[in-house]
Design an enzyme around this catalytic site. Structure first.
Site, PDB file in Angstrom:
ATOM      1  N   ALA A  42       0.779  -1.232   0.058  1.00  0.00           N
ATOM      2  CA  ALA A  42      -0.085   0.142  -0.065  1.00  0.00           C
ATOM      3  C   ALA A  42       0.737   1.144   0.085  1.00  0.00           C
ATOM      4  CB  ALA A  42      -0.937   0.006   1.135  1.00  0.00           C
ATOM      5  N   HIS A  47       6.910   6.001   1.570  1.00  0.00           N
ATOM      6  CA  HIS A  47       7.772   4.811   1.111  1.00  0.00           C
ATOM      7  C   HIS A  47       8.667   5.257  -0.270  1.00  0.00           C
ATOM      8  CE1 HIS A  47       4.347   2.467   2.504  1.00  0.00           C
ATOM      9  NE2 HIS A  47       5.208   2.018   3.230  1.00  0.00           N
ATOM     10  N   GLY A 158      11.791   4.632   7.948  1.00  0.00           N
ATOM     11  CA  GLY A 158      11.092   5.951   8.199  1.00  0.00           C
ATOM     12  C   GLY A 158      11.236   6.276   9.894  1.00  0.00           C
ATOM     13  N   GLU A 159      11.162   7.259  10.237  1.00  0.00           N
ATOM     14  CA  GLU A 159      11.272   7.746  11.637  1.00  0.00           C
ATOM     15  C   GLU A 159       9.940   7.882  12.230  1.00  0.00           C
ATOM     16  OE1 GLU A 159      13.767  11.408  11.618  1.00  0.00           O
ATOM     17  OE2 GLU A 159      15.356  10.565  12.158  1.00  0.00           O
ATOM     18  N   GLN A 164       9.738   1.373  16.601  1.00  0.00           N
ATOM     19  CA  GLN A 164      10.103   0.365  15.823  1.00  0.00           C
ATOM     20  C   GLN A 164      11.864   0.377  15.140  1.00  0.00           C
ATOM     21  OE1 GLN A 164       8.055  -1.642  12.314  1.00  0.00           O
ATOM     22  NE2 GLN A 164       9.275  -0.384  10.968  1.00  0.00           N
ATOM     23  N   ARG A 198      -2.405   3.365   6.299  1.00  0.00           N
ATOM     24  CA  ARG A 198      -3.542   3.488   6.848  1.00  0.00           C
ATOM     25  C   ARG A 198      -4.302   4.674   6.539  1.00  0.00           C
ATOM     26  NH1 ARG A 198      -3.275  -0.118  11.402  1.00  0.00           N
ATOM     27  NH2 ARG A 198      -1.500  -0.987  11.473  1.00  0.00           N
TER      28      ARG A 198
HETATM   29  O1  PAF Z   1       7.357  -0.653   9.305  1.00  0.00           O
HETATM   30  C1  PAF Z   1       6.870  -1.521   8.469  1.00  0.00           C
HETATM   31  O2  PAF Z   1       6.043  -1.428   7.312  1.00  0.00           O
HETATM   32  C2  PAF Z   1       6.894  -2.913   9.100  1.00  0.00           C
HETATM   33  O3  PAF Z   1       6.801  -3.064  10.394  1.00  0.00           O
HETATM   34  C3  PAF Z   1       8.076  -3.920   8.334  1.00  0.00           C
HETATM   35  C4  PAF Z   1       9.204  -2.974   9.099  1.00  0.00           C
HETATM   36  C5  PAF Z   1       8.024  -3.632   6.938  1.00  0.00           C
HETATM   37  C6  PAF Z   1       8.068  -5.147   8.940  1.00  0.00           C
HETATM   38  O4  PAF Z   1       6.956  -5.834   8.675  1.00  0.00           O
END
Ligand code: PAF
Length: 292
Positions: A42, A47, A158-159, A164, A198
């Site tokens: 998506a 991205h 990405g920040e 994460q 989202r």
């Molecule tokens: O940030 C995301 O889109 C996901 O958490 C990742 C790093 C692709 C892992 O599925």
């Protein structure tokens, strides 16, 4: 490093098999810096900005598109997570020197795959970790598996997913992985709303309402002087009162340990999650510069 093999320039190569991707990368690895942008598809401009950044320092960039079931603690969230592979491939076909890895769940997690569950420790018990139990174990599982498959030199995150990013850095240190993690600034709409897959589930009206998130974070940064972290959180909570969004958490944390702060330190960071209708959004901002 040499220039990327022109044989594949201008043609979007797509792999769904681990073996085929690994064979292809084996031929490229010796001469090219391999960049990696893991995604759940998506795709949006955020991205694409990661891919742009990756292409600045790597001759070949692998973009994975895989909605990882292991990181969804809520089956409904997994079910409604947006998927649009045709559009994703169309967007990526604008890049030269990009290949796509779009595997099935069975390919990523074959029955005979051995793995050791990784524990993010105290980085994983706060914020997203406390509201989405198991989420980061699932993220680490897939990221480690994807790293093993792609064996990238550099990986771009990405920040926006601040926690994460901290957990992936931790994982790389703990496991001694020989990969460079590169953090890229959050990509935003003109309204300030952080780009996210989202967002496409938000109506126009909701998108407008959701701008309260970044307005609040900016107000926190602007009002830091003379206020304690607790007072700044109260200010933020107030801003949400008649916003139409439901604030799940707002924290001011140490950027390295992610633990809540009662006093300011360099790099103090505000992170929040809020629900706009049935869409859960996250964002963050640095409140105090790292270096004065
Ligand atoms: O940030 C995301 O889109 C996901 O958490 C990742 C790093 C692709 C892992 O599925």
């Amino acid at each position: 490093m040499s220039a990327f093999n022109p044989m594949i320039m201008g043609v979007l190569k797509t792999f769904s098999s681990v073996i085929a991707l690994r064979n292809f990368l084996a031929q490229q690895r010796a001469e090219n810096c391999i960049g990696f942008v893991p995604t759940m598809g998506a795709l949006h401009e955020g991205h694409l900005s990661l891919v742009d950044r990756a292409l600045e320092s790597c001759e070949l960039v692998v973009v994975s598109i895989f909605v990882n079931p292991a990181q969804f603690n809520d089956p409904a969230d997994l079910e409604t997570y947006p998927r649009d592979i045709v559009h994703d491939l169309e967007l990526l076909s604008r890049f030269e020197s990009v290949v796509v890895f779009h595997p099935t769940v069975e390919e990523v997690y074959p029955e005979d795959l051995q793995w050791v569950d990784l524990d993010p420790g105290s980085l994983g018990t706060v914020m997203e970790g406390s509201f989405r139990p198991g989420h980061f174990a699932g993220v680490m599982r897939v990221v480690k598996r994807l790293f093993d498959i792609v064996e990238p030199h550099q990986v771009f995150f990405g920040e926006k997913d601040f926690q994460q990013l901290a957990i992936i850095r931790f994982m790389c240190n703990e496991l001694g992985l020989n990969v460079e993690i590169i953090a890229c600034p959050t990509n935003r709409e003109a309204s300030g709303l952080a780009r996210s897959s989202r967002n496409r589930r938000l109506s126009e009206r909701e998108q407008e309402k959701a701008t309260i998130i970044y307005r609040t974070l900016k107000a926190m940064r602007e009002n830091v002087h003379g206020k304690t972290p607790e007072e700044l959180i109260a200010l933020a909570e107030n801003m949400f009162v008649s916003s139409g969004l439901e604030l799940e958490y707002i924290e001011i944390v140490d950027p390295h340990t992610l633990q809540p702060l009662t006093d300011w330190i360099p790099g103090s960071h505000a992170c929040l999650a809020a629900h706009c209708g049935d869409v859960r959004l996250i964002d963050n901002i640095q409140i105090v510069p790292l270096f004065a």
